[in-house]
Design a protein around this motif. Structure first.
Motif, mmCIF file in Angstrom:
data_model
loop_
_atom_site.group_PDB
_atom_site.id
_atom_site.type_symbol
_atom_site.label_atom_id
_atom_site.label_comp_id
_atom_site.label_asym_id
_atom_site.label_seq_id
_atom_site.Cartn_x
_atom_site.Cartn_y
_atom_site.Cartn_z
ATOM 1 N N ARG A 145 47.933 34.047 -122.006
ATOM 2 C CA ARG A 145 48.291 34.583 -123.334
ATOM 3 C C ARG A 145 49.777 34.953 -123.393
ATOM 4 N NH1 ARG A 145 42.975 36.427 -122.674
ATOM 5 N NH2 ARG A 145 43.611 38.379 -121.709
ATOM 6 N N THR A 204 52.157 33.481 -121.771
ATOM 7 C CA THR A 204 52.897 32.219 -121.874
ATOM 8 C C THR A 204 52.830 31.675 -123.305
ATOM 9 O OG1 THR A 204 52.351 31.777 -119.569
ATOM 10 C CG2 THR A 204 53.128 29.908 -120.876
ATOM 11 N N ALA A 205 51.641 31.726 -123.891
ATOM 12 C CA ALA A 205 51.487 31.241 -125.274
ATOM 13 C C ALA A 205 52.317 32.079 -126.239
ATOM 14 C CB ALA A 205 50.017 31.258 -125.669
ATOM 15 N N ASP A 206 52.386 33.397 -125.987
ATOM 16 C CA ASP A 206 53.214 34.265 -126.839
ATOM 17 C C ASP A 206 54.693 33.873 -126.708
ATOM 18 O OD1 ASP A 206 50.928 35.664 -127.529
ATOM 19 O OD2 ASP A 206 51.361 37.386 -126.232
ATOM 20 N N LEU A 257 53.759 29.641 -130.097
ATOM 21 C CA LEU A 257 52.998 28.496 -130.599
ATOM 22 C C LEU A 257 52.706 28.628 -132.083
ATOM 23 C CD1 LEU A 257 50.313 27.795 -127.832
ATOM 24 C CD2 LEU A 257 52.589 26.794 -128.131
ATOM 25 N N VAL A 299 50.529 20.927 -127.027
ATOM 26 C CA VAL A 299 50.873 21.501 -125.715
ATOM 27 C C VAL A 299 50.358 20.611 -124.590
ATOM 28 C CG1 VAL A 299 50.464 23.470 -124.164
ATOM 29 C CG2 VAL A 299 50.831 23.861 -126.621
ATOM 30 N N ASP A 359 49.682 21.167 -120.525
ATOM 31 C CA ASP A 359 49.619 22.153 -119.446
ATOM 32 C C ASP A 359 49.581 21.368 -118.136
ATOM 33 O OD1 ASP A 359 48.833 23.942 -117.465
ATOM 34 O OD2 ASP A 359 47.415 25.009 -118.738
ATOM 35 N N ALA A 394 44.620 28.264 -119.683
ATOM 36 C CA ALA A 394 45.752 28.237 -120.615
ATOM 37 C C ALA A 394 45.629 27.092 -121.625
ATOM 38 C CB ALA A 394 47.069 28.128 -119.839
ATOM 39 N N ALA A 445 45.853 27.782 -125.568
ATOM 40 C CA ALA A 445 46.750 26.997 -126.435
ATOM 41 C C ALA A 445 45.975 26.329 -127.565
ATOM 42 C CB ALA A 445 47.481 25.942 -125.601
ATOM 43 N N ARG A 500 45.380 28.069 -130.661
ATOM 44 C CA ARG A 500 46.543 28.479 -131.459
ATOM 45 C C ARG A 500 47.320 27.313 -132.052
ATOM 46 N NH1 ARG A 500 49.654 33.395 -128.288
ATOM 47 N NH2 ARG A 500 47.820 34.435 -127.411
ATOM 48 N N CYS A 501 47.001 26.075 -131.618
ATOM 49 C CA CYS A 501 47.868 24.968 -132.050
ATOM 50 C C CYS A 501 47.052 23.725 -132.384
ATOM 51 C CB CYS A 501 48.911 24.673 -130.985
ATOM 52 S SG CYS A 501 48.257 23.916 -129.511
ATOM 53 N N ALA A 540 45.828 20.606 -127.316
ATOM 54 C CA ALA A 540 46.345 20.917 -125.989
ATOM 55 C C ALA A 540 45.713 19.974 -124.975
ATOM 56 C CB ALA A 540 46.049 22.370 -125.619
#
Ligand SMILES: C[S@@+](CC[C@H](N)C(=O)[O-])C[C@H]1O[C@@H](n2cnc3c(N)ncnc32)[C@H](O)[C@@H]1O
Length: 211
Positions: free
Chosen positions: A40, A42-44, A48, A54, A56, A64, A68, A71-72, A75
């Motif tokens: 979280r 990293t995503a912050d 995103l 994304v 990974d 992760a 992601a 939120r996007c 991924a």
């Protein structure tokens, strides 16, 4: 973001003795525990948006990737270890996470088309890469112009031994930042973040145009 190419061969350990298989399973299971805070954070830091795609790199069982994907736009997790991928796909299915895909590959040979990601990140996988220059070149290749890269490791003390070396010292983070710059990334900067019981060092950059 469609994965392409031939899946990376399974590491030799995947075909080994039952005891090594049990060890692999325990390792994979241990990587499903306590990874949320780093994911979280990293995503912050990546800020995103619903438009991001994304990748990974070295996703393990995919914590992760799932953070992601929620939120996007999509991924993709890439990992060379078949057991990590199997566990990650199972978790992704039972948690009903949309837009998340886990594929076989390595940092040095990402199974993705050029310029298909807007964010590339690696959480605790960089210290496993066999060829950092090749991995950074691959991250740059799959990123669209102005795409962001985030390389996240545990901050470790100089002179540590064993498992305590699995991360980056401050000096190694400085070297990584220099390597990012020479690999075609700009706006390179480093942050230290405390998440859960870990202190993370995050080296970030933005894909420059050209080349
Ligand atoms: C410590 S785990 C981290 C997993 C996940 N990123 C996390 O934070 O939970 C390291 C992962 O790197 C993967 N790995 C090993 N060699 C790699 C390589 N050359 N390229 C990409 N990933 C690699 C391993 O299979 C493993 O899943």
């Amino acid at each position: 973001m469609s994965p392409v190419g031939t899946p990376a061969p399974a590491p030799a350990a995947a075909h080994g003795h039952p005891a090594s298989k049990a060890y692999e399973l325990l390792t994979a299971l241990s990587m499903t525990v306590g990874r949320g805070p780093a994911a979280r954070t990293t995503a912050d830091l990546a800020e995103l948006t619903p438009h991001d795609r994304v990748v990974d790199i070295g996703c393990g069982p995919g914590t992760a990737v799932r953070v992601a994907a929620r939120r996007c736009a999509g991924a993709t997790g890439v990992d060379p270890t078949p057991l990590m991928l199997r566990l990650g796909r199972w978790l992704t299915t039972i948690r009903r996470v949309p837009n998340a895909t886990l594929v076989a590959g390595s940092a040095e040979a990402l199974p993705l088309l050029d310029s298909t990601a807007t964010v590339a990140w690696a959480l605790s996988s960089l210290h496993h890469w066999t060829d950092r220059a090749a991995g950074l070149a691959e991250a740059r290749r799959v990123l669209a112009p102005a795409g962001r890269v985030l390389l996240v490791e545990r901050l470790v003390e100089p002179g540590a031994h064993g498992h305590a070396t699995h991360g980056l010292t401050n000096g190694q983070a400085d070297q990584l930042a220099a390597d990012l710059t020479s690999s075609g990334f700009g706006d390179v900067h480093t942050e230290i973040r405390r998440t859960g019981r870990r202190t993370l060092v995050i080296v970030q950059g933005t894909r420059t145009n050209g080349g």
